[in-house]
Enzyme design. Structure first.
Site, short mmCIF file in Angstrom:
data_model
loop_
_atom_site.label_atom_id
_atom_site.label_comp_id
_atom_site.label_asym_id
_atom_site.label_seq_id
_atom_site.Cartn_x
_atom_site.Cartn_y
_atom_site.Cartn_z
CG HIS A 59 -1.18 3.29 1.04
ND1 HIS A 59 -1.23 3.45 2.41
CD2 HIS A 59 -1.49 4.51 0.53
CE1 HIS A 59 -1.56 4.70 2.69
NE2 HIS A 59 -1.72 5.36 1.56
CG LEU B 274 -0.85 -20.83 13.27
CD1 LEU B 274 -2.33 -20.53 13.49
CD2 LEU B 274 -0.37 -21.89 14.24
N GLY B 275 0.77 -21.84 8.94
CA GLY B 275 0.70 -22.70 7.78
C GLY B 275 -0.70 -23.20 7.51
CG ASP C 187 0.13 1.28 4.70
OD1 ASP C 187 0.66 1.10 3.60
OD2 ASP C 187 -0.63 2.25 4.94
N GLY D 47 -2.73 12.18 0.30
CA GLY D 47 -1.40 12.76 0.10
C GLY D 47 -0.62 12.91 1.39
CG ASN D 48 -1.76 14.76 5.24
OD1 ASN D 48 -2.85 15.33 5.12
ND2 ASN D 48 -0.66 15.40 5.61
CB SER D 49 -0.45 8.21 2.69
OG SER D 49 -1.73 7.74 2.97
#
Length: 386
Positions: free
Chosen positions: A134, A300-301, A164, A237-239
């Protein structure tokens, strides 16, 4: 990216009021120098088991075209085995900071008129970096700023929305200080951990705390995550930054925090509840992004949704079936209710997502469905998620 979304109150099962926890993916950004903080927001409900369920209610703008990716390198079949430096036991937090701060970078994603910042950690000497998906989502170009202030252009090796996680590679060659990747399976609740990152764009910021819980279940729009919960202060901002153990090893990648609970009695601030992706989960994904450019996941579709009967979750209803896909070939039909996979009960979408995450493309599995008043057991050969 969007600012804080509208929060929607929901009633829980069995008629009880269930608290909503606002979770933010902790990414900070600036727009034309205005210094505005941006965060992805999601709404989570806390079930009686204290398992968080995230409602994918946040409405996000259509992402900009992603920047060109680097070519995968199939010759890389394993991640480097780096040993962390000896740590001074008399002042371990300060010593880890001194010895590992230059492995952490400020990540800047340029998304058209908007600029977003997050954190990342160098994990190979030739400049591969782990961050959050992200942080770089929709970027037209990405730079990283090293500890000494040097700005480097990067290429996106690969990104994976489901986990993520994203991998960048510093352009132009060079040799860099790389952090050791530890083993999150060895963590214990109560262990001291430290986060180094760039909250609000402040590079080189250290915070510390403990492991508050392991394998904390966080459900996000039908996808289930098992996270490290920590009271280590995590801020926008730590992400994408590293969570270190006291050996100076990366044992998690920080990516979100709880902001507050919304209850029938009003908003209740939530303090000291942050999350990190366990590094053991991240390693396999990071390696796949480097060597193949993507993560292959079993599918699985079908399109499906949680089924609710008598105010209780009661399986997963099949909404549509992909023609000639795995489920179609196995005989699964629209309006079938999936109640079991390989002997494991399926009550809602998050259960189905979790069980599929353990499966491989091409693997045969047993699916039990309710079709009207009958139950049927069907064999499905899993395909690859498109």
């Amino acid at each position: 990216m969007n600012n804080y979304s509208d929060y929607r109150k929901k009633r829980g099962l069995s008629g009880g009021i269930i608290a909503l926890i606002v979770i933010i993916s902790v990414i900070a950004g600036t727009v034309a120098g205005a210094g505005m903080i941006y965060a992805v927001t999601q709404v989570a409900e806390i079930e009686p088991t204290l398992t968080a369920t995230v409602d994918a209610g946040a409405s996000l703008p259509t992402p900009l075209p992603i920047m060109p990716s680097a070519s995968p390198d199939p010759s890389i079949t394993e991640l480097p085995d780096i040993t962390a430096p000896p740590i001074d036991s008399s002042e371990p937090i300060a010593d880890i900071y001194d010895k590992m701060k230059d492995t952490v970078v400020l990540v800047t994603a340029y998304c058209g008129d908007d600029t977003y910042t997050g954190s990342g950690v160098i994990f190979t000497q030739d400049g591969y970096i782990i961050t959050n998906q992200h942080v770089v989502d929709g970027a037209k170009s990405i730079t990283v700023t090293l500890w000494d202030g040097t700005e480097k252009e990067t290429v996106l090796t690969g990104s994976d929305e489901r986990s993520d996680l994203a991998v960048l590679k510093i352009s132009g060659g060079g040799t860099y200080h790389a952090a050791a990747l530890g083993n999150s399976s060895e963590l214990r609740i109560g262990q001291t951990v430290i986060a180094i990152g760039c909250p609000l764009g402040y590079s080189g910021t250290l915070t510390h705390g403990v492991v508050s819980y392991l394998d904390r279940i966080v459900d996000d729009g039908g996808t289930r995550y098992k996270m490290i919960q920590t009271d280590c202060p995590i801020n926008p901002g730590n992400s994408g930054g590293p969570l270190f153990n006291m050996k100076g090893e990366v044992i998690g990648i920080t990516n979100r925090k709880d902001v507050y609970a919304v209850t029938s009695n009003g908003d209740i601030p939530a303090e000291g509840i942050g999350y990190a992706i366990p590094i053991d989960s991240a390693k396999e994904i990071v390696l796949a992004l480097i060597s193949e450019g993507k993560v292959k996941r079993a599918a699985l579709g079908i399109m499906a949704q949680s089924n609710v009967e008598n105010n209780q979750y009661a399986g997963v209803t099949v909404v549509s079936v992909t023609k000639d896909g795995p489920a179609d070939a196995a005989g699964i039909k629209v309006n079938d209710i999936i109640i079991e996979m390989d002997g494991v009960s399926i009550l809602k979408m998050e259960d189905l997502s979790e069980q599929l995450s353990y499966k491989k493309v091409g693997q045969s599995i047993q699916i039990k469905v309710k079709r009207g008043s009958e139950e049927k057991s069907l064999t499905v050969v899993l395909g690859e998620l498109g």
